[in-house]
Design a protein around this motif. Structure first.
Motif, PDB file in Angstrom:
ATOM      1  N   UNK A  13       0.831  -1.199   0.000  1.00  0.00           N
ATOM      2  CA  UNK A  13       0.000   0.000   0.000  1.00  0.00           C
ATOM      3  C   UNK A  13       0.867   1.251   0.000  1.00  0.00           C
ATOM      4  N   UNK A  14       1.920   1.261   0.818  1.00  0.00           N
ATOM      5  CA  UNK A  14       2.783   2.441   0.876  1.00  0.00           C
ATOM      6  C   UNK A  14       3.496   2.667  -0.457  1.00  0.00           C
ATOM      7  N   UNK A  15       4.038   1.599  -1.021  1.00  0.00           N
ATOM      8  CA  UNK A  15       4.733   1.720  -2.308  1.00  0.00           C
ATOM      9  C   UNK A  15       3.781   2.217  -3.396  1.00  0.00           C
ATOM     10  N   UNK A  16       2.568   1.663  -3.428  1.00  0.00           N
ATOM     11  CA  UNK A  16       1.586   2.125  -4.416  1.00  0.00           C
ATOM     12  C   UNK A  16       1.200   3.583  -4.176  1.00  0.00           C
ATOM     13  N   UNK A  17       1.121   3.991  -2.918  1.00  0.00           N
ATOM     14  CA  UNK A  17       0.809   5.388  -2.605  1.00  0.00           C
ATOM     15  C   UNK A  17       1.900   6.317  -3.115  1.00  0.00           C
ATOM     16  N   UNK A  18       3.146   5.890  -2.984  1.00  0.00           N
ATOM     17  CA  UNK A  18       4.262   6.703  -3.479  1.00  0.00           C
ATOM     18  C   UNK A  18       4.236   6.767  -5.003  1.00  0.00           C
ATOM     19  N   UNK A  19       4.083   5.625  -5.647  1.00  0.00           N
ATOM     20  CA  UNK A  19       4.130   5.610  -7.112  1.00  0.00           C
ATOM     21  C   UNK A  19       2.916   6.274  -7.745  1.00  0.00           C
ATOM     22  N   UNK A  20       1.791   6.307  -7.022  1.00  0.00           N
ATOM     23  CA  UNK A  20       0.591   6.985  -7.530  1.00  0.00           C
ATOM     24  C   UNK A  20       0.503   8.431  -7.060  1.00  0.00           C
ATOM     25  N   UNK A  21       1.572   8.907  -6.432  1.00  0.00           N
ATOM     26  CA  UNK A  21       1.682  10.280  -5.942  1.00  0.00           C
ATOM     27  C   UNK A  21       0.577  10.635  -4.947  1.00  0.00           C
ATOM     28  N   UNK A  22       0.211   9.662  -4.107  1.00  0.00           N
ATOM     29  CA  UNK A  22      -0.779   9.894  -3.048  1.00  0.00           C
ATOM     30  C   UNK A  22      -0.104  10.199  -1.718  1.00  0.00           C
ATOM     31  N   UNK A  23       1.165   9.833  -1.580  1.00  0.00           N
ATOM     32  CA  UNK A  23       1.927  10.093  -0.360  1.00  0.00           C
ATOM     33  C   UNK A  23       2.683  11.408  -0.506  1.00  0.00           C
TER      34      UNK A  23
END
Length: 65
Positions: free
Chosen positions: A43-53
């Protein structure tokens, strides 16, 4: 506290995680010395790659690991 919600059929793991986690919960769990699950890391990695973090959240995560 994290709930273990069974994965719904015909739904990708990332969609299920999206509704059960927040980045702040992951950061708090890691800050408190707990081990992260594969789903939380994904979830964290996807948040970073989707520019949500935010950059601050990314920095906090990197300092905690």
């Amino acid at each position: 506290m994290f709930l273990d919600i069974p994965k719904p059929k015909n739904t990708s793991m990332s969609k299920r995680i999206l509704y059960t986690m927040r980045i702040s919960d992951i950061l708090t769990k890691k800050r408190d010395g707990h081990q992260l699950s594969d789903e939380e890391i994904l979830f964290f990695v996807e948040s970073v790659t989707n520019q949500k973090a935010s950059m601050e959240q990314i920095g906090a995560f990197l300092m905690a690991v």
